[in-house]
Write an enzyme that holds these catalytic residues in place. Structure first.
Site, PDB file in Angstrom:
ATOM      1  N   ARG A  98      24.209  -4.691  -5.071  1.00  0.00           N
ATOM      2  CA  ARG A  98      23.882  -3.777  -3.949  1.00  0.00           C
ATOM      3  C   ARG A  98      23.084  -2.553  -4.380  1.00  0.00           C
ATOM      4  NH1 ARG A  98      29.456  -4.827  -2.499  1.00  0.00           N
ATOM      5  NH2 ARG A  98      29.479  -6.594  -1.071  1.00  0.00           N
ATOM      6  N   LYS A 155      -0.648   9.252  -0.732  1.00  0.00           N
ATOM      7  CA  LYS A 155       0.493   8.377  -0.412  1.00  0.00           C
ATOM      8  C   LYS A 155       1.793   9.185  -0.382  1.00  0.00           C
ATOM      9  CE  LYS A 155       2.496   3.909  -0.724  1.00  0.00           C
ATOM     10  NZ  LYS A 155       2.429   2.521  -1.112  1.00  0.00           N
ATOM     11  N   HIS A 188      -5.048  -4.384   6.472  1.00  0.00           N
ATOM     12  CA  HIS A 188      -4.052  -5.338   5.986  1.00  0.00           C
ATOM     13  C   HIS A 188      -3.724  -6.429   7.012  1.00  0.00           C
ATOM     14  CE1 HIS A 188      -3.701  -2.392   2.847  1.00  0.00           C
ATOM     15  NE2 HIS A 188      -2.696  -3.009   2.257  1.00  0.00           N
ATOM     16  N   ARG A 230       3.317   6.021   8.478  1.00  0.00           N
ATOM     17  CA  ARG A 230       3.091   5.219   7.257  1.00  0.00           C
ATOM     18  C   ARG A 230       2.255   3.965   7.533  1.00  0.00           C
ATOM     19  NH1 ARG A 230       7.207   3.751   2.270  1.00  0.00           N
ATOM     20  NH2 ARG A 230       5.690   2.467   1.165  1.00  0.00           N
ATOM     21  N   ASN A 250      -1.699   0.666   6.061  1.00  0.00           N
ATOM     22  CA  ASN A 250      -1.998  -0.769   6.196  1.00  0.00           C
ATOM     23  C   ASN A 250      -3.363  -1.017   6.807  1.00  0.00           C
ATOM     24  OD1 ASN A 250       0.320  -1.980   5.085  1.00  0.00           O
ATOM     25  ND2 ASN A 250       1.478  -1.374   6.893  1.00  0.00           N
ATOM     26  N   GLU A 279      -7.836  -0.481  -2.536  1.00  0.00           N
ATOM     27  CA  GLU A 279      -6.761   0.405  -2.057  1.00  0.00           C
ATOM     28  C   GLU A 279      -7.116   1.873  -2.295  1.00  0.00           C
ATOM     29  OE1 GLU A 279      -4.372  -0.809  -0.212  1.00  0.00           O
ATOM     30  OE2 GLU A 279      -3.564  -2.675  -1.023  1.00  0.00           O
ATOM     31  N   HIS A 337      -3.896  -9.760   5.332  1.00  0.00           N
ATOM     32  CA  HIS A 337      -2.733 -10.644   5.135  1.00  0.00           C
ATOM     33  C   HIS A 337      -3.000 -12.022   5.731  1.00  0.00           C
ATOM     34  CE1 HIS A 337       0.432  -7.202   4.509  1.00  0.00           C
ATOM     35  NE2 HIS A 337      -0.364  -7.371   3.469  1.00  0.00           N
ATOM     36  N   HIS A 348      -5.076  -9.876  -3.395  1.00  0.00           N
ATOM     37  CA  HIS A 348      -4.652  -9.001  -2.304  1.00  0.00           C
ATOM     38  C   HIS A 348      -5.710  -7.926  -2.034  1.00  0.00           C
ATOM     39  CE1 HIS A 348      -2.038  -6.597   0.243  1.00  0.00           C
ATOM     40  NE2 HIS A 348      -2.271  -5.551  -0.529  1.00  0.00           N
ATOM     41  N   LYS A 396       8.357   0.301  -1.085  1.00  0.00           N
ATOM     42  CA  LYS A 396       8.335  -0.984  -0.385  1.00  0.00           C
ATOM     43  C   LYS A 396       8.473  -2.087  -1.421  1.00  0.00           C
ATOM     44  CE  LYS A 396       5.658  -0.271   3.831  1.00  0.00           C
ATOM     45  NZ  LYS A 396       4.401  -0.608   4.528  1.00  0.00           N
ATOM     46  N   GLU A 439       8.406   3.755   7.617  1.00  0.00           N
ATOM     47  CA  GLU A 439       7.328   3.298   8.503  1.00  0.00           C
ATOM     48  C   GLU A 439       7.761   3.189   9.963  1.00  0.00           C
ATOM     49  OE1 GLU A 439       4.545   0.457   6.756  1.00  0.00           O
ATOM     50  OE2 GLU A 439       4.232  -0.368   8.739  1.00  0.00           O
TER      51      GLU A 439
HETATM   52  P1  NAD Z   1      -0.834  -8.676  -9.615  1.00  0.00           P
HETATM   53  O1  NAD Z   1       0.479  -8.080  -9.764  1.00  0.00           O
HETATM   54  O2  NAD Z   1      -0.912 -10.143  -9.367  1.00  0.00           O
HETATM   55  O3  NAD Z   1      -1.690  -8.320 -10.923  1.00  0.00           O
HETATM   56  C1  NAD Z   1      -2.999  -8.780 -11.000  1.00  0.00           C
HETATM   57  C2  NAD Z   1      -3.261  -9.593 -12.296  1.00  0.00           C
HETATM   58  O4  NAD Z   1      -3.490  -8.697 -13.369  1.00  0.00           O
HETATM   59  C3  NAD Z   1      -2.131 -10.492 -12.718  1.00  0.00           C
HETATM   60  O5  NAD Z   1      -2.655 -11.679 -13.262  1.00  0.00           O
HETATM   61  C4  NAD Z   1      -1.459  -9.663 -13.812  1.00  0.00           C
HETATM   62  O6  NAD Z   1      -0.741 -10.441 -14.721  1.00  0.00           O
HETATM   63  C5  NAD Z   1      -2.641  -9.017 -14.462  1.00  0.00           C
HETATM   64  N1  NAD Z   1      -2.394  -7.756 -15.145  1.00  0.00           N
HETATM   65  C6  NAD Z   1      -1.575  -6.763 -14.764  1.00  0.00           C
HETATM   66  N2  NAD Z   1      -1.755  -5.690 -15.546  1.00  0.00           N
HETATM   67  C7  NAD Z   1      -2.679  -6.025 -16.454  1.00  0.00           C
HETATM   68  C8  NAD Z   1      -3.301  -5.334 -17.513  1.00  0.00           C
HETATM   69  N3  NAD Z   1      -3.034  -4.048 -17.760  1.00  0.00           N
HETATM   70  N4  NAD Z   1      -4.208  -5.976 -18.276  1.00  0.00           N
HETATM   71  C9  NAD Z   1      -4.531  -7.279 -18.002  1.00  0.00           C
HETATM   72  N5  NAD Z   1      -3.995  -7.970 -16.980  1.00  0.00           N
HETATM   73  C10 NAD Z   1      -3.101  -7.354 -16.224  1.00  0.00           C
HETATM   74  O7  NAD Z   1      -1.675  -7.983  -8.440  1.00  0.00           O
HETATM   75  P2  NAD Z   1      -1.824  -6.472  -7.968  1.00  0.00           P
HETATM   76  O8  NAD Z   1      -3.173  -6.387  -7.396  1.00  0.00           O
HETATM   77  O9  NAD Z   1      -1.405  -5.518  -8.999  1.00  0.00           O
HETATM   78  O10 NAD Z   1      -0.739  -6.348  -6.798  1.00  0.00           O
HETATM   79  C11 NAD Z   1      -0.858  -7.113  -5.627  1.00  0.00           C
HETATM   80  C12 NAD Z   1       0.504  -7.220  -4.983  1.00  0.00           C
HETATM   81  O11 NAD Z   1       0.963  -5.927  -4.631  1.00  0.00           O
HETATM   82  C13 NAD Z   1       0.524  -8.049  -3.727  1.00  0.00           C
HETATM   83  O12 NAD Z   1       1.625  -8.924  -3.747  1.00  0.00           O
HETATM   84  C14 NAD Z   1       0.695  -7.020  -2.628  1.00  0.00           C
HETATM   85  O13 NAD Z   1       1.352  -7.542  -1.502  1.00  0.00           O
HETATM   86  C15 NAD Z   1       1.498  -5.971  -3.319  1.00  0.00           C
HETATM   87  N6  NAD Z   1       1.370  -4.633  -2.728  1.00  0.00           N
HETATM   88  C16 NAD Z   1       2.517  -3.953  -2.463  1.00  0.00           C
HETATM   89  C17 NAD Z   1       2.452  -2.683  -1.948  1.00  0.00           C
HETATM   90  C18 NAD Z   1       3.713  -1.881  -1.739  1.00  0.00           C
HETATM   91  O14 NAD Z   1       3.646  -0.813  -1.135  1.00  0.00           O
HETATM   92  N7  NAD Z   1       4.837  -2.344  -2.227  1.00  0.00           N
HETATM   93  C19 NAD Z   1       1.199  -2.084  -1.700  1.00  0.00           C
HETATM   94  C20 NAD Z   1       0.051  -2.806  -1.991  1.00  0.00           C
HETATM   95  C21 NAD Z   1       0.149  -4.086  -2.513  1.00  0.00           C
HETATM   96  N1  GLY Z   2       0.945  -0.148   1.000  1.00  0.00           N
HETATM   97  C1  GLY Z   2       1.439   0.266   2.268  1.00  0.00           C
HETATM   98  C2  GLY Z   2       2.626   1.120   2.183  1.00  0.00           C
HETATM   99  O1  GLY Z   2       3.119   1.428   1.120  1.00  0.00           O
HETATM  100  O2  GLY Z   2       3.122   1.517   3.186  1.00  0.00           O
END
Ligand code: NAD
Ligand code: GLY
Length: 367
Positions: A126, A232, A253, A246, A250, A190, A257, A270, A148, A242
């Site tokens: 939890r 942010k 998005h 917030r 998006n 982003e 998405h 993404h 998130k 949100e």
């Molecule tokens: P990712 O986590 O898939 O990383 C991208 C690639 O880069 C992967 O292959 C990873 O292994 C590689 N990598 C990471 N760091 C590295 C480094 N320093 N050197 C070499 N390779 C490296 O993708 P991302 O773009 O970081 O994140 C996308 C995800 O984030 C999506 O699932 C999206 O939905 C999520 N997201 C979440 C929020 C939130 O608020 N929680 C906001 C935006 C996006």
């Molecule tokens: N990436 C959108 C949020 O954090 O709300």
């Protein structure tokens, strides 16, 4: 010994869930960046098969003073693995190592690792503490901040998750040196986002500094990460869960998405889907009267110059509409979009299906 530059710090102000984002080069090798984090007998670094060989040992060494045992779990790499089965590997490791409710999780990687580790931290016993150690530009400017956490469902992106804040975010800019160029571009999507929705001066700055950003100039990256996190922080500080404001984060998005789930997770990154989605959302904003054609062209040029796609894939308008109805902003089956009511300001609005079809016809490849 690495030379440690002074860190920049952005605070997330959420009462008893407040925390700091530290930004700087070689943070992982600086013991100061770990000061006052929770101490516990055990820690689990959750990372993936790509990032582990690059940075897991450095983080493990840094954590030796905080925890008696530091385990490392390598998940398979990719958006396609942001699912129940992979999440369960984290619980398997935690239970297998006999981790208690003080155990600290460290999310070392991009947004996929960060979102899954955060969700695991929110639910294991939890709730256990976790620290975000983002290593992609996208994760440093967005996903590691704000709490998130989620996994994908085959029927919809990020549909299963929780709001759960980390104890700290450590943005080590040095890790961005190993990032593939396509991933750097995805992160720029982003960064660009914060301009049209909130800060036109930042959009001007990004336009002026795009060559420096794509060349990974440390000062340019530091500014981009800091300003993105500042924006942010303001938004999340006002609307953590949100219920209103917030949602502006998006922008792009809803279309994005739909592209990601419509093509299959991982086909487009993404950030690529968000970049293209912002162009589509700008077209919709123009039709709703918020911005003019010159602004749409300006944003399109910037997204393209950042190395991102500006035309959507040929999924077909009906499939786009179907996919966009499965969105957390939808209400009673009505799609709600983040649109610009003027440059630098965003609102959430619905739009007639005919208008959305018109945007899709203008912005997507025809199959
Ligand atoms: P990712 O986590 O898939 O990383 C991208 C690639 O880069 C992967 O292959 C990873 O292994 C590689 N990598 C990471 N760091 C590295 C480094 N320093 N050197 C070499 N390779 C490296 O993708 P991302 O773009 O970081 O994140 C996308 C995800 O984030 C999506 O699932 C999206 O939905 C999520 N997201 C979440 C929020 C939130 O608020 N929680 C906001 C935006 C996006
Ligand atoms: N990436 C959108 C949020 O954090 O709300």
């Amino acid at each position: 010994m690495p030379v440690t530059a002074p860190h920049e710090r952005v605070e997330i102000d959420l009462g008893d869930r407040s925390y700091s984002i530290l930004i700087g080069s070689d943070l992982l090798q600086d013991p100061q960046s770990l000061q006052a984090l929770p101490r516990a007998a055990q820690a689990l670094i959750v990372t993936n098969t790509t990032v582990a060989p690059l940075y897991a040992q450095t983080l493990r060494d840094a954590l030796a003073g905080l925890h008696e045992q530091v385990h490392v779990l390598e998940l398979p790499d990719g958006e396609a693995y942001k699912d129940w089965q992979t999440l369960n590997l984290i619980f398997d490791a935690l239970l297998g190592y006999g981790c208690d409710r003080k155990t600290v999780l460290y999310a070392l990687g991009g947004g996929v690792v960060g979102d899954m580790t955060g969700f695991a931290a929110a639910s294991y016993m939890r709730g256990v503490p976790f620290v975000q150690v983002p290593t992609t530009l996208l994760a440093q400017v967005d996903s590691s901040v704000g709490g998130k956490t989620a996994i994908n469902h085959p029927l919809g992106k990020n549909m299963i998750g929780a709001f759960y804040q980390p104890q700290r975010v450590l943005c080590d800019l040095a890790t961005l040196r190993s990032l593939p160029p396509r991933e750097l571009s995805a992160g720029l999507a982003e960064v660009i986002k914060y301009g049209p929705i909130y800060d036109m001066a930042f959009l001007d700055w990004i336009e002026d500094n795009l060559p420096a950003l794509t060349a990974r100039d440390p000062a340019a990256l530091a500014h981009a990460v800091r300003r993105s996190c500042e924006i942010k922080a303001v938004v999340v500080g006002q609307d953590e869960r949100e219920s209103g404001l917030r949602a502006i984060l998006n922008f792009g998005h809803t279309f994005g998405h739909a592209i990601e789930s419509g093509l299959g997770y991982g086909e487009w990154l993404h950030g690529e889907a968000v970049g293209c989605g912002m162009v589509m959302a700008a077209h919709l904003s123009q039709r709703l009267g918020g911005v003019d054609a010159a602004f749409v062209q300006r944003l399109t040029r910037l997204v393209e110059a950042a190395g991102l796609p500006v035309r959507g894939p040929a999924l077909g308008a009906e499939r786009y509409l179907e996919l966009m109805r499965v969105d957390k902003k939808s209400e009673a089956g009505e799609i709600r979009f983040v649109v610009l009511d003027k440059p630098g300001s965003a609102v959430v609005r619905s739009a007639p299906d005919a208008m959305v079809r018109d945007v899709l016809a203008a912005c997507c490849e025809q199959g």
